[in-house]
Write an enzyme that holds these catalytic residues in place. Structure first.
Site, mmCIF file in Angstrom:
data_model
loop_
_atom_site.group_PDB
_atom_site.id
_atom_site.type_symbol
_atom_site.label_atom_id
_atom_site.label_comp_id
_atom_site.label_asym_id
_atom_site.label_seq_id
_atom_site.Cartn_x
_atom_site.Cartn_y
_atom_site.Cartn_z
ATOM 1 N N GLN A 129 0.848 -1.207 0.000
ATOM 2 C CA GLN A 129 0.000 0.000 0.000
ATOM 3 C C GLN A 129 0.873 1.241 0.000
ATOM 4 O O GLN A 129 1.834 1.343 0.758
ATOM 5 C CB GLN A 129 -0.922 -0.006 1.223
ATOM 6 C CG GLN A 129 -1.745 1.269 1.393
ATOM 7 C CD GLN A 129 -1.020 2.332 2.204
ATOM 8 O OE1 GLN A 129 -0.223 2.018 3.081
ATOM 9 N NE2 GLN A 129 -1.280 3.600 1.895
ATOM 10 N N THR A 156 -3.650 4.456 -1.801
ATOM 11 C CA THR A 156 -4.609 5.097 -0.895
ATOM 12 C C THR A 156 -4.745 6.553 -1.303
ATOM 13 O O THR A 156 -3.787 7.325 -1.250
ATOM 14 C CB THR A 156 -4.131 4.980 0.566
ATOM 15 O OG1 THR A 156 -4.028 3.584 0.878
ATOM 16 C CG2 THR A 156 -5.103 5.644 1.529
ATOM 17 N N LYS A 228 -7.793 2.930 -3.164
ATOM 18 C CA LYS A 228 -8.434 2.820 -1.842
ATOM 19 C C LYS A 228 -8.884 4.200 -1.388
ATOM 20 O O LYS A 228 -8.104 5.153 -1.413
ATOM 21 C CB LYS A 228 -7.417 2.234 -0.856
ATOM 22 C CG LYS A 228 -7.875 2.133 0.599
ATOM 23 C CD LYS A 228 -6.868 1.311 1.396
ATOM 24 C CE LYS A 228 -7.226 1.121 2.843
ATOM 25 N NZ LYS A 228 -6.859 2.246 3.693
ATOM 26 N N SER A 250 -13.607 2.782 1.075
ATOM 27 C CA SER A 250 -12.962 2.950 2.378
ATOM 28 C C SER A 250 -13.031 4.407 2.804
ATOM 29 O O SER A 250 -12.915 5.306 1.959
ATOM 30 C CB SER A 250 -11.486 2.525 2.281
ATOM 31 O OG SER A 250 -10.789 2.806 3.478
ATOM 32 N N HIS A 252 -10.905 5.082 5.339
ATOM 33 C CA HIS A 252 -9.642 5.034 6.085
ATOM 34 C C HIS A 252 -9.903 4.734 7.565
ATOM 35 O O HIS A 252 -9.235 5.272 8.451
ATOM 36 C CB HIS A 252 -8.909 6.381 5.932
ATOM 37 C CG HIS A 252 -7.416 6.297 6.027
ATOM 38 N ND1 HIS A 252 -6.581 6.594 4.984
ATOM 39 C CD2 HIS A 252 -6.596 5.961 7.060
ATOM 40 C CE1 HIS A 252 -5.324 6.457 5.370
ATOM 41 N NE2 HIS A 252 -5.303 6.058 6.625
ATOM 42 N N GLY A 284 -13.793 -1.053 6.808
ATOM 43 C CA GLY A 284 -14.379 -0.097 7.752
ATOM 44 C C GLY A 284 -15.459 -0.742 8.592
ATOM 45 O O GLY A 284 -16.558 -1.009 8.114
HETATM 46 C C1 LIG Z 1 -3.638 2.438 13.213
HETATM 47 C C2 LIG Z 1 -4.079 2.500 11.791
HETATM 48 C C3 LIG Z 1 -3.149 2.782 10.816
HETATM 49 C C4 LIG Z 1 -3.529 2.837 9.486
HETATM 50 N N1 LIG Z 1 -2.584 3.045 8.540
HETATM 51 C C5 LIG Z 1 -2.946 3.037 7.244
HETATM 52 C C6 LIG Z 1 -1.969 3.186 6.242
HETATM 53 O O1 LIG Z 1 -0.775 3.315 6.507
HETATM 54 N N2 LIG Z 1 -2.385 3.175 4.955
HETATM 55 C C7 LIG Z 1 -3.713 3.033 4.618
HETATM 56 O O2 LIG Z 1 -4.053 3.027 3.445
HETATM 57 N N3 LIG Z 1 -4.650 2.860 5.551
HETATM 58 C C8 LIG Z 1 -4.295 2.861 6.840
HETATM 59 N N4 LIG Z 1 -5.254 2.670 7.788
HETATM 60 C C9 LIG Z 1 -6.657 2.425 7.372
HETATM 61 C C10 LIG Z 1 -6.910 0.922 7.170
HETATM 62 O O3 LIG Z 1 -6.222 0.421 6.037
HETATM 63 C C11 LIG Z 1 -8.397 0.619 6.949
HETATM 64 O O4 LIG Z 1 -8.902 1.444 5.920
HETATM 65 C C12 LIG Z 1 -9.239 0.798 8.207
HETATM 66 O O5 LIG Z 1 -8.520 0.490 9.363
HETATM 67 C C13 LIG Z 1 -10.466 -0.094 8.106
HETATM 68 O O6 LIG Z 1 -11.310 0.086 9.186
HETATM 69 P P1 LIG Z 1 -11.335 -0.880 10.485
HETATM 70 O O7 LIG Z 1 -10.161 -0.515 11.297
HETATM 71 O O8 LIG Z 1 -12.627 -0.498 11.121
HETATM 72 O O9 LIG Z 1 -11.316 -2.319 9.993
HETATM 73 C C14 LIG Z 1 -4.896 2.635 9.126
HETATM 74 C C15 LIG Z 1 -5.830 2.353 10.115
HETATM 75 C C16 LIG Z 1 -5.441 2.272 11.433
HETATM 76 C C17 LIG Z 1 -6.479 1.946 12.478
HETATM 77 C C1 LIG Z 2 1.436 6.955 9.133
HETATM 78 C C2 LIG Z 2 -0.002 7.274 8.862
HETATM 79 C C3 LIG Z 2 -0.120 8.149 7.644
HETATM 80 C C4 LIG Z 2 -0.775 5.990 8.776
HETATM 81 C C5 LIG Z 2 -2.237 6.145 8.575
HETATM 82 O O1 LIG Z 2 -2.726 6.117 7.485
HETATM 83 C C6 LIG Z 2 -3.126 6.281 9.723
HETATM 84 O O2 LIG Z 2 -2.648 6.345 10.858
HETATM 85 O O3 LIG Z 2 -4.349 6.324 9.509
#
Ligand SMILES: Cc1cc2nc3c(=O)[nH]c(=O)nc-3n(C[C@H](O)[C@H](O)[C@H](O)COP(=O)(O)O)c2cc1C
Ligand SMILES: CC(C)CC(=O)C(=O)O
Length: 363
Positions: A129, A156, A228, A250, A252, A284
């Site tokens: 990603q 993303t 995404k 998504s 995020h 999500g």
């Molecule tokens: C701690 C954390 C870090 C994340 N980091 C990224 C990331 O680096 N890149 C990204 O595309 N999405 C990131 N996400 C979003 C997740 O890929 C995803 O879209 C989301 O967590 C889905 O929801 P859920 O936690 O309810 O399953 C992050 C989410 C969390 C909770």
């Molecule tokens: C390092 C961050 C940009 C990772 C992320 O996508 C998040 O924490 O939601």
């Protein structure tokens, strides 16, 4: 909670107990008022299931094919950053857990283990990603992804800048070094005034990246590109025109723009716009096998799991990741049997009622 966890929400409780508050807040939090954070979960609760009875459900098959890769279930580990804050083995342990369950592993470029470390740790099918980074960082990522056997790129697109997670700001959350950036920016964790995650983002993201730049990304790689962060039919149409291989609905995990709708509420709009041209995935708020069933009924090919995987990792390392994925698989299997669906293709739109359809007679 007494005894072993029996569902993934109980893994969150375990994680909350073992993690320092600052890290638990980082993993669990959402942007600003956290409206979308709650809504991602609540919207699933408003959808009900229309089961069919007296079908032969003695054998249930959950396997499916995603971008040509056979997986044991329509489940993908969502790319999330900073796994070493949850467990010292970080993304390597997560990838091994995914491999043990035969599901696809999404690896964030902002991981705490390098892409190479994750790649050499296990045989999981891996997608890398990326964000809309500055071009030299992206070009470097592409070369390393191809060299290390990653099978797709997840772009993303909802992060031209970082969302405001107020707990991180208050806690002065310091991110660990993101080692994949070595050679591009300082990968030292600097602790001073506030959260340094924002400083990382500001240094690396290119907020001018737009639809036409996907042509550039396609020109430097043969890997399929999944986009995404799509939440509207309009953007789904643009994504198809840009030539992506798949779309991930998504928000995020509610960490970027607050007051966006729950992803499950907009899934069908996206699916209708895409007209079956590419697979549509969703993440999500997936916490139950019934949630996965509902997403599939509304047209998703598979779902991605974010926080529950991190909670499993925090609680029990690789074993915890495996247990979380197995729990969701078992719950999906149970849901399919009780709803009368032998295979994932048997799950159709008529197996759910959305909020507006609650009192609808379909006969
Ligand atoms: C701690 C954390 C870090 C994340 N980091 C990224 C990331 O680096 N890149 C990204 O595309 N999405 C990131 N996400 C979003 C997740 O890929 C995803 O879209 C989301 O967590 C889905 O929801 P859920 O936690 O309810 O399953 C992050 C989410 C969390 C909770
Ligand atoms: C390092 C961050 C940009 C990772 C992320 O996508 C998040 O924490 O939601």
């Amino acid at each position: 909670m007494a005894g072993e966890p029996v569902n993934v929400n109980e893994f969150e409780e375990l994680a909350r107990k073992v993690l320092p508050k600052i890290y638990y807040d980082f993993f669990s939090g959402g942007a600003e008022d956290q409206y979308t954070l709650k809504e991602n979960i609540e919207a699933f609760r408003r959808i009900t299931i229309r089961p069919r009875i007296l079908l032969d459900v003695s054998k249930i098959h959950m396997s499916t094919i995603i971008l040509g890769h056979k997986t044991s279930a329509p489940i993908i580990v969502s790319p999330t950053s900073s796994h070493q804050l949850a467990h010292p083995e970080g993304e390597v342990a997560t990838a091994r857990g995914a491999a043990a369950c035969n599901v696809i592993m999404g690896v964030a470029f902002t991981s705490t283990c390098t892409m190479e470390e994750v790649a050499s740790s296990c045989k999981a099918v891996r997608f890398i990603q990326t964000f809309a980074f500055e071009r030299e960082i992206t070009a470097n990522m592409v070369q390393r992804a191809e060299r290390n056997g990653f099978r797709a790129i997840i772009l993303t697109a909802d992060t031209p800048r970082l969302g405001r997670k107020e707990a991180d700001i208050k806690n002065k959350m310091i991110s660990p070094p993101f080692k994949n950036f070595e050679g591009f920016i300082s990968t030292e964790a600097v602790s001073d005034k506030g959260s340094n995650v924002e400083a990382y983002a500001a240094e690396t993201l290119d907020p001018s990246f737009c639809w036409k730049d996907i042509a550039w990304l396609k020109s430097i790689t043969k890997l399929p590109i999944l986009i995404k962060g799509v939440l509207t039919g309009e953007d789904a149409t643009k994504a198809i025109e840009a030539g992506v291989a798949g779309i991930i609905v998504s928000n995020h995990g509610a960490r970027q723009l607050d007051y966006t709708p729950a992803t499950i509420s907009v899934l069908e709009e996206v699916v209708l716009a895409v007209q079956g041209k590419v697979p549509v995935l969703l993440d999500g708020g997936i916490r139950r096998g019934t949630d996965i069933f509902k997403a599939l009924a509304l047209g998703a090919k598979a779902v991605l799991i974010g926080r529950p995987v991190i909670y499993g990792l925090a609680a029990k390392g690789e074993t915890g990741v495996k247990q979380v994925i197995e729990m969701l698989k078992n719950e999906l299997e149970q849901t399919m049997a009780l709803a009368g669906c032998r295979t994932v293709d048997d799950i159709t739109r008529s197996h759910v009622n959305t909020e507006t359809e609650r009192f609808l007679c379909r006969m």
